[in-house]
Design an enzyme around this catalytic site. Structure first.
Site, PDB file in Angstrom:
ATOM      1  CB  ALA A  14      -0.838   0.018   1.413  1.00 49.60           C
ATOM      2  NE  ARG A  16       5.535   2.429  -5.070  1.00 46.68           N
ATOM      3  CZ  ARG A  16       6.086   1.957  -4.057  1.00 46.68           C
ATOM      4  NH1 ARG A  16       5.891   0.492  -3.899  1.00 46.68           N
ATOM      5  NH2 ARG A  16       7.097   2.382  -3.315  1.00 46.68           N
ATOM      6  CB  VAL A  65       2.835 -10.542   1.842  1.00 44.61           C
ATOM      7  CG1 VAL A  65       2.682  -9.189   2.398  1.00 44.61           C
ATOM      8  CG2 VAL A  65       3.260 -10.519   0.348  1.00 44.61           C
ATOM      9  CB  SER A 143      -6.260  -9.016 -11.948  1.00 42.03           C
ATOM     10  OG  SER A 143      -5.911  -8.278 -13.465  1.00 42.03           O
ATOM     11  CE1 TYR A 155      -0.521  -9.210 -11.581  1.00 37.82           C
ATOM     12  CE2 TYR A 155      -2.395  -9.175 -13.146  1.00 37.82           C
ATOM     13  CZ  TYR A 155      -1.913  -8.642 -12.082  1.00 37.82           C
ATOM     14  OH  TYR A 155      -2.328  -7.527 -11.668  1.00 37.82           O
ATOM     15  CE  LYS A 159      -3.448  -9.901  -9.191  1.00 34.63           C
ATOM     16  NZ  LYS A 159      -3.547  -9.430  -7.606  1.00 34.63           N
TER      17      LYS A 159
END
Length: 255
Positions: A14, A16, A65, A143, A155, A159
């Site tokens: 978080a 940006r 994370v 996404s 990706y 997602k």
């Protein structure tokens, strides 16, 4: 009093972009906010910019994370410094785009670890607090790429995995007063999508214009658009919704 007065929200990745926009919305609505980022100094700088109200607090926490000990330590630090945890937004993410035959194992693992393993570890660390207090909200950031996107096998897989993870946790955690949902953004104007434009050797403004033309509402999304969806799903107004993925994409996936 805002919707989140007296609540503590944790947003990963978080410092940006979408994460910071979401953190800002939580702060505006009264939450104390923990900004998690791999770069603790960037997290602290971002936390200092939040528009806090009603005596709320904000902290920046450095965390990886994808590392079990780091994720656990981050959650425990938030609870110790802010007095609890009520909302978790799993937003941290990276891209390592390439066509399958060019994609390295390292790039596959990096994307899967941050997005999918990261969401698993952070939620696992938070859920014991949520279960104990019989209350918690988790929003995972998916996404539209989950539906498939050339050059993003890693990706897209991560997602879509987020969506399956969300559905399963909706089933498992619902009896304990915990709602788990996902938001799937379409094109959002951020540093990450600007970097995609650079990779494609395109002008940023032209890239955004073409992206806007590709959806029914004819504009690109902003972090505030995602923040609005995330905060709704994190609020008590969304307490009868769980296990769902909300596409916030200007209608781009309608066909």
């Amino acid at each position: 009093m805002g919707r989140f007065a007296g609540r503590v929200a944790v947003i990963t990745g978080a410092a940006r972009g979408i994460g910071f926009g979401t953190a800002t919305r939580f702060a505006e609505e009264g939450a104390s906010v923990a900004i998690l980022d791999l770069d603790e100094s960037a997290a602290a700088e971002a936390a200092a910019k939040l528009p806090l109200v009603d005596g709320a607090k904000a902290i920046g926490v450095g965390a990886n994370v994808a590392d079990p000990e780091s994720a656990e330590a981050a959650v425990e630090r938030v609870v110790a410094e802010l007095g609890g945890i009520h909302v978790l937004v799993n937003n941290a993410g990276v891209t390592r785009d390439n066509l399958l035959f060019k994609m390295s194992v390292e790039d596959w693992d990096m994307v899967m670890n941050v997005h999918l393993k990261g969401a698993f570890l952070m939620t696992k660390a938070a859920q014991k607090h949520f279960v104990a207090q019989k209350y918690g909200k988790v929003v995972n950031i998916s996404s539209t790429s989950a539906l498939g996107n050339r050059g993003q096998a890693n990706y897209s897989a991560a997602k879509m995995g987020i969506q399956g993870f969300t559905r399963t946790l909706g089933i498992e955690l619902g009896p304990f007063g915990i709602n788990v949902n996902a938001v799937a953004p379409g094109f959002i104007a951020t540093e990450m999508t600007d970097a995609t434009a650079a990779r494609l050797k395109m002008d940023v403004d032209e890239f955004r214009r073409l992206s806007a033309e590709a959806n029914p509402v004819k504009r690109v999304g902003e972090p505030a658009d995602i923040a609005a969806a995330v905060t709704f799903l994190s609020s008590d107004e969304g307490s009868y919704i769980t296990g769902q993925t909300l596409y916030v994409d200007g209608g781009a996936t309608l066909g």
